[in-house]
Scaffold this motif. Structure first.
Motif, PDB file in Angstrom:
ATOM      1  N   VAL A  95      -5.635   4.562  -3.242  1.00 14.05           N
ATOM      2  CA  VAL A  95      -5.777   3.255  -2.591  1.00 14.05           C
ATOM      3  C   VAL A  95      -6.996   3.261  -1.683  1.00 14.05           C
ATOM      4  CG1 VAL A  95      -4.733   1.550  -1.051  1.00 14.05           C
ATOM      5  CG2 VAL A  95      -3.285   2.841  -2.650  1.00 14.05           C
ATOM      6  N   LYS A  96      -7.855   2.286  -1.885  1.00 11.66           N
ATOM      7  CA  LYS A  96      -8.994   2.040  -1.002  1.00 11.66           C
ATOM      8  C   LYS A  96      -8.771   0.710  -0.312  1.00 11.66           C
ATOM      9  CE  LYS A  96     -12.961   0.847  -2.918  1.00 11.66           C
ATOM     10  NZ  LYS A  96     -13.236  -0.566  -2.471  1.00 11.66           N
ATOM     11  N   VAL A  97      -9.093   0.641   0.950  1.00 11.44           N
ATOM     12  CA  VAL A  97      -8.961  -0.613   1.690  1.00 11.44           C
ATOM     13  C   VAL A  97     -10.340  -1.143   2.042  1.00 11.44           C
ATOM     14  CG1 VAL A  97      -8.254  -1.613   3.912  1.00 11.44           C
ATOM     15  CG2 VAL A  97      -6.656  -0.201   2.605  1.00 11.44           C
ATOM     16  N   ASN A  98     -10.558  -2.420   1.767  1.00 13.28           N
ATOM     17  CA  ASN A  98     -11.755  -3.127   2.193  1.00 13.28           C
ATOM     18  C   ASN A  98     -11.438  -3.974   3.414  1.00 13.28           C
ATOM     19  OD1 ASN A  98     -13.268  -2.155   0.065  1.00 13.28           O
ATOM     20  ND2 ASN A  98     -13.228  -4.060  -1.115  1.00 13.28           N
ATOM     21  N   THR A  99     -12.348  -3.999   4.364  1.00 12.05           N
ATOM     22  CA  THR A  99     -12.246  -4.931   5.489  1.00 12.05           C
ATOM     23  C   THR A  99     -13.557  -5.684   5.614  1.00 12.05           C
ATOM     24  OG1 THR A  99     -10.643  -3.626   6.756  1.00 12.05           O
ATOM     25  CG2 THR A  99     -12.034  -5.144   7.998  1.00 12.05           C
ATOM     26  N   VAL A 100     -13.478  -7.003   5.622  1.00  7.58           N
ATOM     27  CA  VAL A 100     -14.659  -7.823   5.860  1.00  7.58           C
ATOM     28  C   VAL A 100     -14.899  -7.858   7.366  1.00  7.58           C
ATOM     29  CG1 VAL A 100     -15.695 -10.110   5.620  1.00  7.58           C
ATOM     30  CG2 VAL A 100     -14.231  -9.202   3.796  1.00  7.58           C
ATOM     31  N   ILE A 145      -9.612   7.621   9.009  1.00 11.71           N
ATOM     32  CA  ILE A 145      -9.583   7.615   7.550  1.00 11.71           C
ATOM     33  C   ILE A 145     -10.982   7.917   7.029  1.00 11.71           C
ATOM     34  CG2 ILE A 145     -10.056   5.118   7.398  1.00 11.71           C
ATOM     35  CD1 ILE A 145      -8.076   5.004   5.033  1.00 11.71           C
ATOM     36  N   GLU A 146     -11.047   8.482   5.826  1.00 14.05           N
ATOM     37  CA  GLU A 146     -12.340   8.784   5.221  1.00 14.05           C
ATOM     38  C   GLU A 146     -13.046   7.496   4.826  1.00 14.05           C
ATOM     39  OE1 GLU A 146     -14.188  11.460   1.538  1.00 14.05           O
ATOM     40  OE2 GLU A 146     -12.083  11.689   2.132  1.00 14.05           O
ATOM     41  N   LEU A 147     -14.321   7.425   5.133  1.00 14.75           N
ATOM     42  CA  LEU A 147     -15.075   6.208   4.883  1.00 14.75           C
ATOM     43  C   LEU A 147     -15.678   6.181   3.484  1.00 14.75           C
ATOM     44  CD1 LEU A 147     -16.994   5.801   8.256  1.00 14.75           C
ATOM     45  CD2 LEU A 147     -14.831   4.749   7.574  1.00 14.75           C
ATOM     46  N   PHE A 148     -15.855   4.994   3.007  1.00 11.95           N
ATOM     47  CA  PHE A 148     -16.483   4.702   1.715  1.00 11.95           C
ATOM     48  C   PHE A 148     -17.783   3.983   2.056  1.00 11.95           C
ATOM     49  CE2 PHE A 148     -17.038   2.035  -2.058  1.00 11.95           C
ATOM     50  CZ  PHE A 148     -16.646   2.857  -3.096  1.00 11.95           C
ATOM     51  N   LEU A 149     -18.929   4.607   1.767  1.00 15.87           N
ATOM     52  CA  LEU A 149     -20.181   4.142   2.339  1.00 15.87           C
ATOM     53  C   LEU A 149     -21.196   3.591   1.345  1.00 15.87           C
ATOM     54  CD1 LEU A 149     -20.725   7.060   4.885  1.00 15.87           C
ATOM     55  CD2 LEU A 149     -19.850   4.769   5.369  1.00 15.87           C
ATOM     56  N   ALA A 194      -0.173   4.083   6.090  1.00 13.07           N
ATOM     57  CA  ALA A 194       0.525   3.566   4.913  1.00 13.07           C
ATOM     58  C   ALA A 194       0.183   4.338   3.645  1.00 13.07           C
ATOM     59  CB  ALA A 194       0.204   2.090   4.721  1.00 13.07           C
ATOM     60  N   GLY A 195      -0.902   5.129   3.671  1.00 13.99           N
ATOM     61  CA  GLY A 195      -1.230   5.950   2.507  1.00 13.99           C
ATOM     62  C   GLY A 195      -2.581   5.709   1.879  1.00 13.99           C
ATOM     63  N   ALA A 196      -3.378   4.792   2.430  1.00  9.59           N
ATOM     64  CA  ALA A 196      -4.722   4.579   1.887  1.00  9.59           C
ATOM     65  C   ALA A 196      -5.571   5.818   2.105  1.00  9.59           C
ATOM     66  CB  ALA A 196      -5.370   3.370   2.545  1.00  9.59           C
ATOM     67  N   GLU A 197      -6.459   6.114   1.148  1.00 12.75           N
ATOM     68  CA  GLU A 197      -7.307   7.309   1.220  1.00 12.75           C
ATOM     69  C   GLU A 197      -8.741   7.009   1.620  1.00 12.75           C
ATOM     70  OE1 GLU A 197      -6.947  10.393  -1.795  1.00 12.75           O
ATOM     71  OE2 GLU A 197      -5.322   9.246  -2.710  1.00 12.75           O
ATOM     72  N   LYS A 198      -9.199   5.807   1.324  1.00 15.14           N
ATOM     73  CA  LYS A 198     -10.598   5.450   1.595  1.00 15.14           C
ATOM     74  C   LYS A 198     -10.654   4.097   2.305  1.00 15.14           C
ATOM     75  CE  LYS A 198     -13.587   8.458  -0.414  1.00 15.14           C
ATOM     76  NZ  LYS A 198     -14.879   8.916   0.121  1.00 15.14           N
ATOM     77  N   TYR A 199     -11.689   3.934   3.120  1.00 17.36           N
ATOM     78  CA  TYR A 199     -11.833   2.702   3.889  1.00 17.36           C
ATOM     79  C   TYR A 199     -13.274   2.227   3.793  1.00 17.36           C
ATOM     80  CZ  TYR A 199     -11.147  -0.549   7.799  1.00 17.36           C
ATOM     81  OH  TYR A 199     -11.038  -1.667   8.585  1.00 17.36           O
ATOM     82  N   ILE A 231       0.834  -1.203   0.000  1.00 16.09           N
ATOM     83  CA  ILE A 231       0.000   0.000   0.000  1.00 16.09           C
ATOM     84  C   ILE A 231       0.861   1.242   0.000  1.00 16.09           C
ATOM     85  CG2 ILE A 231      -1.599   1.368   1.420  1.00 16.09           C
ATOM     86  CD1 ILE A 231      -2.875  -1.305   2.275  1.00 16.09           C
ATOM     87  N   ARG A 232       1.901   1.230   0.805  1.00 16.43           N
ATOM     88  CA  ARG A 232       2.784   2.400   0.889  1.00 16.43           C
ATOM     89  C   ARG A 232       3.417   2.710  -0.478  1.00 16.43           C
ATOM     90  NH1 ARG A 232       4.630   1.131   5.229  1.00 16.43           N
ATOM     91  NH2 ARG A 232       3.611   2.672   6.569  1.00 16.43           N
ATOM     92  N   LYS A 233       3.900   1.694  -1.164  1.00 17.62           N
ATOM     93  CA  LYS A 233       4.521   1.902  -2.482  1.00 17.62           C
ATOM     94  C   LYS A 233       3.514   2.451  -3.497  1.00 17.62           C
ATOM     95  CE  LYS A 233       8.189  -1.600  -2.275  1.00 17.62           C
ATOM     96  NZ  LYS A 233       8.694  -2.876  -2.878  1.00 17.62           N
ATOM     97  N   ILE A 234       2.320   1.870  -3.505  1.00 18.64           N
ATOM     98  CA  ILE A 234       1.308   2.289  -4.477  1.00 18.64           C
ATOM     99  C   ILE A 234       0.855   3.718  -4.197  1.00 18.64           C
ATOM    100  CG2 ILE A 234      -1.025   1.830  -5.317  1.00 18.64           C
ATOM    101  CD1 ILE A 234       1.094  -0.182  -6.263  1.00 18.64           C
ATOM    102  N   ALA A 235       0.639   4.045  -2.943  1.00 22.73           N
ATOM    103  CA  ALA A 235       0.197   5.394  -2.581  1.00 22.73           C
ATOM    104  C   ALA A 235       1.263   6.430  -2.918  1.00 22.73           C
ATOM    105  CB  ALA A 235      -0.146   5.443  -1.096  1.00 22.73           C
ATOM    106  N   GLU A 236       2.509   6.087  -2.694  1.00 20.21           N
ATOM    107  CA  GLU A 236       3.599   7.018  -3.004  1.00 20.21           C
ATOM    108  C   GLU A 236       3.694   7.294  -4.495  1.00 20.21           C
ATOM    109  OE1 GLU A 236       7.009   5.207  -1.232  1.00 20.21           O
ATOM    110  OE2 GLU A 236       6.578   5.986   0.788  1.00 20.21           O
TER     111      GLU A 236
END
Length: 292
Positions: free
Chosen positions: A187-192, A250-254, A212-217, A177-182
């Protein structure tokens, strides 16, 4: 250069928050997977509406043809995404597909999803493929918790289970994630969300991926299946509690739907999947859902 987040909000139906007016097509070109999530059950069918399900598994060349057909049927399609039904980095199929699409349909936004096991070592390939947005599924940042959600990983040909495998997975997810964000890719992260297992852990996940640099969760409620078929799905109160915990960091994705790996059309308004695949069989790879 990858599209900025503000550009994605205008053109990507999964990022716009005011109702989808543009469409997307998911290309099911990646049957194999390299981790064994306890809640995941990949399947070939036309009835279920969830990740990991497709009616067809395509070769990259077939996927490029399907994109052209999709745009003819639904000119609103602005995004080509690859989200399975296995992992996009477990083979070269996603990169081959994006290369063909980039040549033939350079106007399309390119996005992909991954479990992140190989993201750290394949980050340069993701960047070179011209990906505009990347989704990484991170279900824990504590190996003891991750080991309850994932039986094992396949790491460079070796099966590694338990906490040891979970530790490798988490380290590669966060480093990737850090490499991609840089590189400027959104980057959006999903959590089940499985309340009994990771419900009290959401704030730690959100803090770690944000650092690590993710923008959305995006919190995805568990769909009970596979080895967690008897695990209760989270209720509304549990989902809201998880969102509040994550929103501190982090900013949420709803507005996510449980989209199939072959979804196509404008979300919530049109579904052209059956039109696209009406005249073809189950796909060149059949039901070869391997771990490896």
């Amino acid at each position: 250069m990858p599209k900025s987040f503000s550009e994605l909000e205008k053109s990507h139906p999964c990022f716009g928050s005011h109702g989808a007016t543009t469409g997307r097509i998911h290309l099911p070109v990646c049957p194999g997977c390299n981790i064994a999530c306890r809640f995941c059950e990949r399947s070939i069918n036309t009835t279920e509406n969830r990740p990991g399900v497709t009616a067809h598994v395509l070769k990259p060349e077939e996927a490029a043809e399907i994109v052209g057909k999709a745009i003819q049927i639904s000119p609103e399609i602005k995004v080509a995404g690859i989200a399975g039904p296995g992992d996009t980095l477990a083979s070269d199929n996603a990169f081959k597909t994006f290369n063909l699409i980039g040549q033939q349909y350079p106007q399309l936004i390119k996005c992909m999803s991954t479990n992140g096991l190989l993201l750290n070592e394949r980050a340069d390939e993701v960047i070179a493929a011209g990906i505009d947005s990347l989704t990484v599924t991170v279900n824990a940042v504590d190996p003891e918790i991750e080991a309850q959600l994932n039986d094992y990983i396949i790491w460079h040909g070796k099966k590694i289970d338990g906490v040891e495998g979970a530790k490798i997975l988490i380290e590669n997810q966060l480093a990737g994630i850090r490499k991609i964000a840089e590189a400027g890719i959104t980057v959006k992260v999903n959590t089940v969300l499985v309340p009994r297992i990771n419900g009290a852990h959401i704030s730690e996940i959100a803090a770690a991926v944000a650092e690590a640099g993710a923008e959305k969760y995006n919190i995805i409620p568990l769909i009970p299946s596979a080895k967690l078929k008897d695990e209760p799905a989270p209720n509304c109160a549990e989902i809201e509690a998880a969102r509040r915990a994550a929103g501190e960091y982090i900013e949420l994705f709803l507005h996510c739907n449980h989209c199939r790996a072959d979804a196509a059309g404008v979300p919530g308004k049109s579904d052209i999947t059956r039109q696209l695949y009406a005249k073809i069989g189950p796909g060149s790879y059949g039901e070869n859902f391997s771990h490896g």
